[in-house]
Write an enzyme that holds these catalytic residues in place. Sequence first.
Site, mmCIF file in Angstrom:
data_model
loop_
_atom_site.group_PDB
_atom_site.id
_atom_site.type_symbol
_atom_site.label_atom_id
_atom_site.label_comp_id
_atom_site.label_asym_id
_atom_site.label_seq_id
_atom_site.Cartn_x
_atom_site.Cartn_y
_atom_site.Cartn_z
ATOM 1 N N CYS A 1 -2.114 -0.574 7.428
ATOM 2 C CA CYS A 1 -1.384 0.693 7.302
ATOM 3 C C CYS A 1 -1.667 1.610 8.487
ATOM 4 O O CYS A 1 -0.785 2.333 8.944
ATOM 5 C CB CYS A 1 -1.720 1.383 5.983
ATOM 6 S SG CYS A 1 -1.066 0.478 4.556
ATOM 7 N N CYS B 1 -6.020 1.457 5.312
ATOM 8 C CA CYS B 1 -6.579 0.178 5.756
ATOM 9 C C CYS B 1 -6.101 -0.112 7.176
ATOM 10 O O CYS B 1 -5.280 0.623 7.745
ATOM 11 C CB CYS B 1 -6.140 -0.935 4.812
ATOM 12 S SG CYS B 1 -4.385 -1.364 4.983
ATOM 13 N N HIS C 1 0.832 -1.191 0.000
ATOM 14 C CA HIS C 1 0.000 0.000 0.000
ATOM 15 C C HIS C 1 0.870 1.246 0.000
ATOM 16 O O HIS C 1 2.015 1.228 0.460
ATOM 17 C CB HIS C 1 -0.930 -0.008 1.208
ATOM 18 C CG HIS C 1 -2.028 -1.017 1.092
ATOM 19 N ND1 HIS C 1 -3.071 -1.078 1.975
ATOM 20 C CD2 HIS C 1 -2.254 -2.008 0.175
ATOM 21 C CE1 HIS C 1 -3.903 -2.044 1.624
ATOM 22 N NE2 HIS C 1 -3.414 -2.636 0.537
ATOM 23 N N GLU D 1 0.705 3.958 1.766
ATOM 24 C CA GLU D 1 1.077 4.407 3.105
ATOM 25 C C GLU D 1 2.230 3.564 3.651
ATOM 26 O O GLU D 1 3.174 4.098 4.245
ATOM 27 C CB GLU D 1 -0.130 4.323 4.047
ATOM 28 C CG GLU D 1 -1.329 5.118 3.577
ATOM 29 C CD GLU D 1 -2.258 4.366 2.616
ATOM 30 O OE1 GLU D 1 -3.326 4.913 2.312
ATOM 31 O OE2 GLU D 1 -1.925 3.244 2.180
#
Length: 180
Positions: free
Chosen positions: A127, A124, A94, A96
């Site tokens: 993260c 999410c 991801h 992040e």
Amino acid sequence: MEQLETIGMNDSFDRPNWDEYFMLQAELAKLRSNCITRNVGAVIVRDHRQLATGYNGTPPGVKNCFEGGCTRCQLRMEGKIEAGASLDRCLCNHAEANAIMHCAILGIEAGVKGAILYTTFVPCLECTKMAITIGIKKFVCLDKYPETDYNLLNEAGVEVVHLDKEKIGKWAKELASKYE
């Protein structure tokens, strides 16, 4: 001493505020995403200085998602997996997480002293846990994400700010118009 006249300046001079400016940076970062299901960008900022950027996609040295590198994303695009399902099978990091890892790789202490995570989607659960762990206490976001754990964010004292997408779009259009 003679006073100089300002040419071309007026009271209506407008520019993005800090949150808008850094969200535009996150929007720019997402252009590098190689994920076929969702493009996300993230920026970690402290004291109005960009520390790291990230975008979602497969790890370095692994075939890009859009080249067939992630079977889970391919199955999602074919409608065989629902949005938010089987995330543990996704090879894409991801945005992040990539920004947080970027800080770690470069030895940047990101989460202390008021760092802010700008991201095109609310992070999410995984993260969010990473950001909390390194001490980030504020997320500035554009879109919602169905897997966000707002109870965890509240318990950890993380402020979540949602920016106006139309305002970010206005700035993006203004920038793009300079290239037409």
